[in-house]
Scaffold this active site. Structure first.
Site, PDB file in Angstrom:
ATOM      1  N   HIS A   1       1.113  -1.210  -0.335  1.00 42.37           N
ATOM      2  CA  HIS A   1      -0.166   0.069   0.030  1.00 42.37           C
ATOM      3  C   HIS A   1       1.416   1.265   0.383  1.00 42.37           C
ATOM      4  O   HIS A   1       0.267   2.096   0.030  1.00 42.37           O
ATOM      5  CB  HIS A   1      -0.738  -0.051   1.451  1.00 42.37           C
ATOM      6  N   HIS A   2       2.245   1.301  -0.434  1.00 41.69           N
ATOM      7  CA  HIS A   2       2.944   2.631  -0.088  1.00 41.69           C
ATOM      8  C   HIS A   2       2.932   2.969  -1.389  1.00 41.69           C
ATOM      9  O   HIS A   2       3.487   4.820  -1.261  1.00 41.69           O
ATOM     10  CB  HIS A   2       3.937   2.351   0.423  1.00 41.69           C
ATOM     11  N   ALA A   3       2.626   1.978  -2.385  1.00 43.42           N
ATOM     12  CA  ALA A   3       3.178   3.227  -3.468  1.00 43.42           C
ATOM     13  C   ALA A   3       2.013   4.197  -4.218  1.00 43.42           C
ATOM     14  O   ALA A   3       0.739   4.085  -3.384  1.00 43.42           O
ATOM     15  CB  ALA A   3       3.102   2.104  -4.567  1.00 43.42           C
TER      16      ALA A   3
ATOM     17  N   SER B   1       7.380   3.048  -3.573  1.00 42.51           N
ATOM     18  CA  SER B   1       8.344   3.221  -2.103  1.00 42.51           C
ATOM     19  C   SER B   1       7.565   2.198  -1.505  1.00 42.51           C
ATOM     20  O   SER B   1       6.784   1.984  -1.057  1.00 42.51           O
ATOM     21  CB  SER B   1       7.186   4.308  -1.537  1.00 42.51           C
TER      22      SER B   1
END
Length: 108
Positions: A76-78, A84
């Protein structure tokens, strides 16, 4: 959700051809000096884990299952145009967008 030029970059880049992509690598936060390295099969890996999350959402929407878990997902960081935290494609956002086609709200 993701920008087309970012996804096209992921599709085309590999450890063997990074030089022509140096400007894009910096722009998309990918490469040696980041927490998102370039490796063989990066695009295919993104397809698999994102596809699994979308497939789980589709099965939930079609009431084929009550629970769907993607053990390889949750990256979920993208961001829309940036990798990311070892996350290249945000499968959670893609699954939520699919769930919102049938549900007013999604608790995440």
């Amino acid at each position: 959700f993701h920008a087309e030029d970012y996804i096209e970059f992921l599709r085309r880049v590999s450890p063997d051809n990074v030089r022509p992509f140096s400007q894009q690598m910096s722009r998309f936060n990918v490469g040696e000096c980041t927490d998102c390295p370039i490796y063989d099969g990066i695009y295919e890996f993104c397809q698999m884990y994102s596809g699994a999350s979308i497939d789980g959402a589709l099965k939930l929407n079609q009431k084929q299952v009550d629970i769907a878990i993607n053990w390889s997902g949750g990256l979920h960081h993208a961001k829309k145009s940036e990798a990311s935290g070892f996350c290249y494609v945000n499968d959670i956002v893609l699954a939520i967008l699919e769930l919102l086609k049938y549900h007013q709200r999604v608790l995440y």
